[in-house]
Design a protein around this motif. Structure first.
Motif, PDB file in Angstrom:
ATOM      1  N   UNK A 205       0.831  -1.209   0.000  1.00  0.00           N
ATOM      2  CA  UNK A 205       0.000   0.000   0.000  1.00  0.00           C
ATOM      3  C   UNK A 205       0.864   1.256   0.000  1.00  0.00           C
ATOM      4  N   UNK A 206       1.922   1.239   0.777  1.00  0.00           N
ATOM      5  CA  UNK A 206       2.817   2.394   0.822  1.00  0.00           C
ATOM      6  C   UNK A 206       3.529   2.581  -0.514  1.00  0.00           C
ATOM      7  N   UNK A 207       4.009   1.492  -1.097  1.00  0.00           N
ATOM      8  CA  UNK A 207       4.699   1.579  -2.387  1.00  0.00           C
ATOM      9  C   UNK A 207       3.758   2.075  -3.480  1.00  0.00           C
TER      10      UNK A 207
ATOM     11  N   UNK B 111      13.254  10.104  -3.858  1.00  0.00           N
ATOM     12  CA  UNK B 111      14.709  10.220  -3.732  1.00  0.00           C
ATOM     13  C   UNK B 111      15.319   8.824  -3.795  1.00  0.00           C
ATOM     14  N   UNK B 112      16.220   8.632  -4.717  1.00  0.00           N
ATOM     15  CA  UNK B 112      16.881   7.338  -4.878  1.00  0.00           C
ATOM     16  C   UNK B 112      17.889   7.137  -3.741  1.00  0.00           C
ATOM     17  N   UNK B 113      17.830   5.948  -3.125  1.00  0.00           N
ATOM     18  CA  UNK B 113      18.800   5.605  -2.086  1.00  0.00           C
ATOM     19  C   UNK B 113      19.085   4.113  -2.204  1.00  0.00           C
ATOM     20  N   UNK B 114      20.172   3.784  -2.881  1.00  0.00           N
ATOM     21  CA  UNK B 114      20.494   2.380  -3.153  1.00  0.00           C
ATOM     22  C   UNK B 114      20.961   1.629  -1.913  1.00  0.00           C
ATOM     23  N   UNK B 115      21.201   2.338  -0.827  1.00  0.00           N
ATOM     24  CA  UNK B 115      21.687   1.687   0.391  1.00  0.00           C
ATOM     25  C   UNK B 115      20.576   1.082   1.231  1.00  0.00           C
ATOM     26  N   UNK B 116      19.320   1.332   0.851  1.00  0.00           N
ATOM     27  CA  UNK B 116      18.191   0.828   1.630  1.00  0.00           C
ATOM     28  C   UNK B 116      17.010   0.542   0.722  1.00  0.00           C
ATOM     29  N   UNK B 117      16.130  -0.336   1.201  1.00  0.00           N
ATOM     30  CA  UNK B 117      14.905  -0.629   0.457  1.00  0.00           C
ATOM     31  C   UNK B 117      13.766   0.310   0.861  1.00  0.00           C
ATOM     32  N   UNK B 118      14.032   1.145   1.868  1.00  0.00           N
ATOM     33  CA  UNK B 118      13.018   2.095   2.315  1.00  0.00           C
ATOM     34  C   UNK B 118      12.774   3.157   1.244  1.00  0.00           C
ATOM     35  N   UNK B 119      11.527   3.637   1.188  1.00  0.00           N
ATOM     36  CA  UNK B 119      11.160   4.677   0.235  1.00  0.00           C
ATOM     37  C   UNK B 119      11.423   6.046   0.848  1.00  0.00           C
ATOM     38  N   UNK B 120      12.001   6.930   0.056  1.00  0.00           N
ATOM     39  CA  UNK B 120      12.310   8.262   0.551  1.00  0.00           C
ATOM     40  C   UNK B 120      11.814   9.316  -0.436  1.00  0.00           C
ATOM     41  N   UNK B 121      11.544  10.504   0.092  1.00  0.00           N
ATOM     42  CA  UNK B 121      11.133  11.610  -0.768  1.00  0.00           C
ATOM     43  C   UNK B 121      12.019  12.821  -0.494  1.00  0.00           C
ATOM     44  N   UNK B 122      12.167  13.646  -1.520  1.00  0.00           N
ATOM     45  CA  UNK B 122      12.964  14.861  -1.404  1.00  0.00           C
ATOM     46  C   UNK B 122      12.162  15.951  -0.683  1.00  0.00           C
ATOM     47  N   UNK B 123      12.884  16.874  -0.093  1.00  0.00           N
ATOM     48  CA  UNK B 123      12.239  18.077   0.439  1.00  0.00           C
ATOM     49  C   UNK B 123      11.546  18.782  -0.722  1.00  0.00           C
TER      50      UNK B 123
ATOM     51  N   UNK C 102       8.344  17.868  -1.404  1.00  0.00           N
ATOM     52  CA  UNK C 102       7.195  16.998  -1.647  1.00  0.00           C
ATOM     53  C   UNK C 102       5.996  17.457  -0.823  1.00  0.00           C
ATOM     54  N   UNK C 103       4.811  17.023  -1.235  1.00  0.00           N
ATOM     55  CA  UNK C 103       3.597  17.386  -0.497  1.00  0.00           C
ATOM     56  C   UNK C 103       3.635  16.824   0.919  1.00  0.00           C
ATOM     57  N   UNK C 104       4.151  15.577   1.062  1.00  0.00           N
ATOM     58  CA  UNK C 104       4.268  14.937   2.375  1.00  0.00           C
ATOM     59  C   UNK C 104       5.651  14.337   2.550  1.00  0.00           C
ATOM     60  N   UNK C 105       6.100  14.237   3.805  1.00  0.00           N
ATOM     61  CA  UNK C 105       7.362  13.555   4.096  1.00  0.00           C
ATOM     62  C   UNK C 105       7.111  12.055   4.328  1.00  0.00           C
ATOM     63  N   UNK C 106       8.178  11.296   4.586  1.00  0.00           N
ATOM     64  CA  UNK C 106       8.042   9.846   4.733  1.00  0.00           C
ATOM     65  C   UNK C 106       7.098   9.463   5.870  1.00  0.00           C
ATOM     66  N   UNK C 107       7.186  10.159   6.982  1.00  0.00           N
ATOM     67  CA  UNK C 107       6.342   9.850   8.137  1.00  0.00           C
ATOM     68  C   UNK C 107       4.865  10.046   7.812  1.00  0.00           C
ATOM     69  N   UNK C 108       4.555  11.149   7.147  1.00  0.00           N
ATOM     70  CA  UNK C 108       3.160  11.422   6.774  1.00  0.00           C
ATOM     71  C   UNK C 108       2.645  10.411   5.765  1.00  0.00           C
ATOM     72  N   UNK C 109       3.497  10.013   4.824  1.00  0.00           N
ATOM     73  CA  UNK C 109       3.098   9.029   3.820  1.00  0.00           C
ATOM     74  C   UNK C 109       2.814   7.675   4.458  1.00  0.00           C
ATOM     75  N   UNK C 110       3.641   7.279   5.414  1.00  0.00           N
ATOM     76  CA  UNK C 110       3.405   6.005   6.098  1.00  0.00           C
ATOM     77  C   UNK C 110       2.087   6.044   6.852  1.00  0.00           C
ATOM     78  N   UNK C 111       1.813   7.166   7.523  1.00  0.00           N
ATOM     79  CA  UNK C 111       0.539   7.304   8.241  1.00  0.00           C
ATOM     80  C   UNK C 111      -0.636   7.212   7.277  1.00  0.00           C
ATOM     81  N   UNK C 112      -0.539   7.893   6.142  1.00  0.00           N
ATOM     82  CA  UNK C 112      -1.611   7.847   5.149  1.00  0.00           C
ATOM     83  C   UNK C 112      -1.809   6.436   4.596  1.00  0.00           C
ATOM     84  N   UNK C 113      -0.722   5.714   4.404  1.00  0.00           N
ATOM     85  CA  UNK C 113      -0.828   4.375   3.822  1.00  0.00           C
ATOM     86  C   UNK C 113      -1.548   3.410   4.744  1.00  0.00           C
ATOM     87  N   UNK C 114      -1.629   3.733   6.033  1.00  0.00           N
ATOM     88  CA  UNK C 114      -2.315   2.876   6.997  1.00  0.00           C
ATOM     89  C   UNK C 114      -3.773   3.253   7.180  1.00  0.00           C
TER      90      UNK C 114
END
Length: 276
Positions: free
Chosen positions: A94-96, A111-123, A125-137
């Motif tokens: 759902x998050x992806x 934002x591409x980050x090959x060191x992790x499988x976590x999804x990241x966004x650039x400054x 964006x409408x929402x940051x990672x924390x807000x996106x995770x909350x929305x996905x739930x």
């Protein structure tokens, strides 16, 4: 309508049947977008801000429907490829999917980050990672249809009431607790290592409840689900809900044994049909 058999257990599809999906998801997306746009500490870029400001409630409503379809597509792809679903990863799907759809509309900047499988966004964006995770739930926080809780209280006078959802246990327990729907038991497809409409789910649920399939009914707003349950010997009860039927072509097959039309009162009307 067929004669109603001597039922002991009512199993319920949950998403769309017991809880609304489209409106609560649209409401949360719309509200979160407004809050982000109006925040005094927001760092949204001007380009993203323009696009987000132009998004109407109706467009967020359609976005929510597209998001749900995208998740279904991922789950079905997993079934076709592996023959199963990794239920613990559904929230990750759902998050992806949310990231993918928002990025496509230019509302977040991945934002591409090959060191992790976590999804990241650039400054910006409408929402940051924390807000996106909350929305996905948000699927853990859906609200019941107006007739759901009243109907369940009536059903509980005469039947065992059990969820039977294509989900996993923790997610369904969260949703039931949030929505205060008084189910007597919470079952999910992951308990049977399968996915509706696989017979393993319906027959496994009946066996776990200690009843025969012919003593069970499935209550659902989706004909494909009802078709699978009926093939296993369940009584098929179709409660129509707005915008929930995903396979309208099945209406020609006369699958339901009992049908409650969209404007007839939902679960409360069903309780009357069942003699409660």
């Amino acid at each position: 309508m067929t004669t109603i058999p001597q039922l002991r257990v009512l199993f319920f599809d949950v998403f769309g049947t017991c809880v609304e999906q489209r409106k609560p998801i649209a409401d949360e997306l719309w509200r979160a977008a407004r809050e982000a746009l109006e925040s005094s500490v927001s760092s949204i870029s001007s380009e993203v801000q323009i696009k987000a400001t132009k998004m109407s409630y109706e467009q967020w409503f359609e976005f929510g429907g597209e998001w749900d379809k995208e998740v279904d597509k991922v789950i079905k792809g997993s079934i076709e490829k592996h023959g199963s679903v990794q239920w613990s990863a559904v929230d990750k799907y759902r998050l992806e999917s949310l990231h993918k759809l928002l990025a496509h509309r230019g509302l977040i900047i991945p934002r591409e980050d090959t060191s992790t499988s976590e999804l990241h966004v650039e400054e910006g964006s409408l929402w940051n990672e924390s807000s996106l995770k909350h929305l996905s739930l948000v699927f853990h926080r859906l609200t019941p249809w107006p007739d759901t809780c009243r109907g369940l209280n009536l059903f509980n006078k005469q039947f065992s009431t059990v969820t039977l959802s294509n989900s996993y246990q923790e997610s369904m327990e969260d949703l039931v607790a949030h929505s205060s729907i008084p189910f007597k038991h919470v079952y999910t497809a992951d308990m049977f290592q399968s996915f509706k409409p696989n017979p393993k789910v319906y027959l496994g649920a009946a066996e776990k409840m200690g009843v025969k399939p012919e003593e069970c009914a499935l209550v659902a707003a989706h004909l494909k689900d009802l078709k699978g349950a009926k093939a296993c010997g369940f009584y098929a009860i179709y409660v129509e809900r707005p915008l929930e039927e995903k396979a309208p072509e099945l209406r020609e097959e006369n699958i339901p044994d009992l049908r409650i039309k969209e404007n007839e009162g939902g679960f409360v009307a069903l309780a009357e049909h069942l003699g409660i």
